[in-house]
Design a protein around this motif. Structure first.
Motif, PDB file in Angstrom:
ATOM      1  N   ASN A  18       0.812  -1.235   0.000  1.00  0.00           N
ATOM      2  CA  ASN A  18       0.000   0.000   0.000  1.00  0.00           C
ATOM      3  C   ASN A  18       0.835   1.270   0.000  1.00  0.00           C
ATOM      4  OD1 ASN A  18      -2.487  -1.128  -0.174  1.00  0.00           O
ATOM      5  ND2 ASN A  18      -2.852  -1.146   2.039  1.00  0.00           N
ATOM      6  N   ILE A  19       1.982   1.215  -0.634  1.00  0.00           N
ATOM      7  CA  ILE A  19       2.833   2.406  -0.715  1.00  0.00           C
ATOM      8  C   ILE A  19       2.605   3.081  -2.064  1.00  0.00           C
ATOM      9  CG2 ILE A  19       5.230   3.229  -0.850  1.00  0.00           C
ATOM     10  CD1 ILE A  19       4.657   2.343   1.943  1.00  0.00           C
ATOM     11  N   LEU A  20       2.346   4.380  -2.000  1.00  0.00           N
ATOM     12  CA  LEU A  20       2.236   5.172  -3.230  1.00  0.00           C
ATOM     13  C   LEU A  20       3.566   5.884  -3.440  1.00  0.00           C
ATOM     14  CD1 LEU A  20       0.552   6.454  -5.530  1.00  0.00           C
ATOM     15  CD2 LEU A  20      -0.093   8.236  -3.891  1.00  0.00           C
ATOM     16  N   ASN A  27       8.909  13.209  -3.202  1.00  0.00           N
ATOM     17  CA  ASN A  27       9.771  12.502  -2.244  1.00  0.00           C
ATOM     18  C   ASN A  27      11.238  12.350  -2.632  1.00  0.00           C
ATOM     19  OD1 ASN A  27       7.009  10.435  -1.329  1.00  0.00           O
ATOM     20  ND2 ASN A  27       7.935  12.034  -0.081  1.00  0.00           N
ATOM     21  N   PHE A  99       6.268   3.906   9.107  1.00  0.00           N
ATOM     22  CA  PHE A  99       5.483   3.002   8.261  1.00  0.00           C
ATOM     23  C   PHE A  99       6.329   2.486   7.100  1.00  0.00           C
ATOM     24  CE2 PHE A  99       2.679   2.546   4.538  1.00  0.00           C
ATOM     25  CZ  PHE A  99       1.785   1.611   5.020  1.00  0.00           C
ATOM     26  N   THR A 100       7.071   3.378   6.467  1.00  0.00           N
ATOM     27  CA  THR A 100       7.827   2.970   5.280  1.00  0.00           C
ATOM     28  C   THR A 100       9.122   2.232   5.631  1.00  0.00           C
ATOM     29  OG1 THR A 100       8.528   5.274   5.180  1.00  0.00           O
ATOM     30  CG2 THR A 100       6.948   4.593   3.543  1.00  0.00           C
ATOM     31  N   ASP A 124       2.971  17.701   6.671  1.00  0.00           N
ATOM     32  CA  ASP A 124       3.750  16.523   6.242  1.00  0.00           C
ATOM     33  C   ASP A 124       3.285  16.057   4.871  1.00  0.00           C
ATOM     34  OD1 ASP A 124       5.811  14.697   6.457  1.00  0.00           O
ATOM     35  OD2 ASP A 124       4.851  13.426   7.944  1.00  0.00           O
ATOM     36  N   PHE A 126       2.723  12.675   3.770  1.00  0.00           N
ATOM     37  CA  PHE A 126       1.721  11.612   3.798  1.00  0.00           C
ATOM     38  C   PHE A 126       1.153  11.457   5.197  1.00  0.00           C
ATOM     39  CE2 PHE A 126       3.581  10.216  -0.159  1.00  0.00           C
ATOM     40  CZ  PHE A 126       2.583   9.483  -0.778  1.00  0.00           C
ATOM     41  N   LEU A 127      -0.116  11.053   5.244  1.00  0.00           N
ATOM     42  CA  LEU A 127      -0.703  10.586   6.509  1.00  0.00           C
ATOM     43  C   LEU A 127      -1.155   9.147   6.264  1.00  0.00           C
ATOM     44  CD1 LEU A 127      -1.753  11.133   9.407  1.00  0.00           C
ATOM     45  CD2 LEU A 127      -3.880  11.960   8.395  1.00  0.00           C
ATOM     46  N   ALA A 128      -0.554   8.206   6.995  1.00  0.00           N
ATOM     47  CA  ALA A 128      -0.906   6.787   6.820  1.00  0.00           C
ATOM     48  C   ALA A 128      -1.502   6.288   8.139  1.00  0.00           C
ATOM     49  CB  ALA A 128       0.327   6.001   6.393  1.00  0.00           C
ATOM     50  N   ASN A 129      -0.668   5.746   9.026  1.00  0.00           N
ATOM     51  CA  ASN A 129      -1.180   5.307  10.331  1.00  0.00           C
ATOM     52  C   ASN A 129      -1.108   6.398  11.399  1.00  0.00           C
ATOM     53  OD1 ASN A 129      -2.001   2.705   9.615  1.00  0.00           O
ATOM     54  ND2 ASN A 129       0.129   2.018   9.610  1.00  0.00           N
ATOM     55  N   GLY A 130      -0.595   7.536  11.016  1.00  0.00           N
ATOM     56  CA  GLY A 130      -0.632   8.694  11.911  1.00  0.00           C
ATOM     57  C   GLY A 130       0.519   8.796  12.902  1.00  0.00           C
ATOM     58  N   GLN A 131       1.471   7.879  12.828  1.00  0.00           N
ATOM     59  CA  GLN A 131       2.544   7.857  13.834  1.00  0.00           C
ATOM     60  C   GLN A 131       3.399   9.129  13.805  1.00  0.00           C
ATOM     61  OE1 GLN A 131       3.024   5.172  16.209  1.00  0.00           O
ATOM     62  NE2 GLN A 131       0.926   5.130  15.464  1.00  0.00           N
ATOM     63  N   ALA A 132       3.750   9.577  12.606  1.00  0.00           N
ATOM     64  CA  ALA A 132       4.590  10.779  12.485  1.00  0.00           C
ATOM     65  C   ALA A 132       3.856  11.983  13.090  1.00  0.00           C
ATOM     66  CB  ALA A 132       4.953  11.036  11.025  1.00  0.00           C
ATOM     67  N   LYS A 156      -3.871   8.844   3.173  1.00  0.00           N
ATOM     68  CA  LYS A 156      -4.357   7.517   2.802  1.00  0.00           C
ATOM     69  C   LYS A 156      -5.499   7.206   3.758  1.00  0.00           C
ATOM     70  CE  LYS A 156      -0.644   4.797   1.944  1.00  0.00           C
ATOM     71  NZ  LYS A 156       0.622   4.257   2.535  1.00  0.00           N
TER      72      LYS A 156
END
Ligand code: 5GP
Length: 190
Positions: A18-20, A27, A99-100, A124, A126-132, A156
């Motif tokens: 699921n990486i764009l 990037n 995540f990456t 930022d 990307f927002l994926a699982n929100g950890q950053a 995402k």
């Protein structure tokens, strides 16, 4: 933001997990004209909130934050992922799971560059699982500053980050929201 969505469809590549990949404009190679439009959009979305600093995380957030700061006329602070002699000893810290990169690291901001008088916009890529973003939010809170918003270039929406921030009543604005990226196909949420 139509210009951004168009560019994602033209140049985005879906990779395993699921990486764009958008490394030809966001990037790795940077399309500064597009990033400038992104900066203008964030400045519009977060206008009149009294923002005093923009906070991001190295490395991909820096260019986006810088072009946003150019519009808002405030400084950018980026959280550092590694300890170095260049960094003050006195820092606000938070743990972030990447995540990456599938690893946990400590991010740090010098106490000199964030304090209780600040009204902070987090930006930022990307927002994926929100950890950053959760880690950056913690740094803002530890500093006693006020988080006035989070600006994301690509959200995402099918991962949990957006709902974590919304549940925490964060003023989240994402310029492109992805509903899914299954089988190499990108579908936008709106
Ligand atoms: P989160 O902390 O929200 O799980 O992930 C956000 C960070 O992971 C972003 O700063 C970004 O660097 C990276 N990331 C997450 N998902 C993707 C993706 O699909 N593509 C790229 N290029 N980076 C991603």
């Amino acid at each position: 933001m139509d210009l951004l969505k168009k560019r994602i469809l033209e140049d985005g590549r879906v990779e395993e997990g699921n990486i764009l990949k958008v490394d030809n404009f966001l990037n790795h190679q940077l399309d500064i004209e597009l990033l400038n439009e992104i900066g203008k959009e964030f400045a519009k979305l977060f206008a009149d909130l009294g923002i005093t600093r923009i906070l991001t995380i190295e490395a991909s957030g820096i260019a986006i934050a810088s072009l946003t700061a150019l519009q808002m006329k405030v400084p950018v602070v980026f959280a550092k992922k590694t300890q170095s002699r260049n960094l003050d000893k006195d820092t606000w810290d938070a743990e972030v799971f990447s995540f990456t990169k599938d690893t946990t690291y400590n991010v740090r901001v010098s106490k000199r560059y964030m304090n209780s008088n600040d009204k902070v916009l987090i930006v930022d890529d990307f927002l994926a699982n929100g950890q950053a973003c959760v880690g950056l939010k913690k740094i803002v809170e530890n500093a006693g500053a006020e988080l006035v918003g989070v600006g994301i270039v690509i959200e995402k929406s099918f991962q949990k980050g957006a709902s974590i921030l919304e549940d925490a009543e964060v003023n989240l604005k994402s310029l492109a929201r992805l509903a899914s990226i299954h089988d190499g196909e990108i579908e936008f949420a709106d």
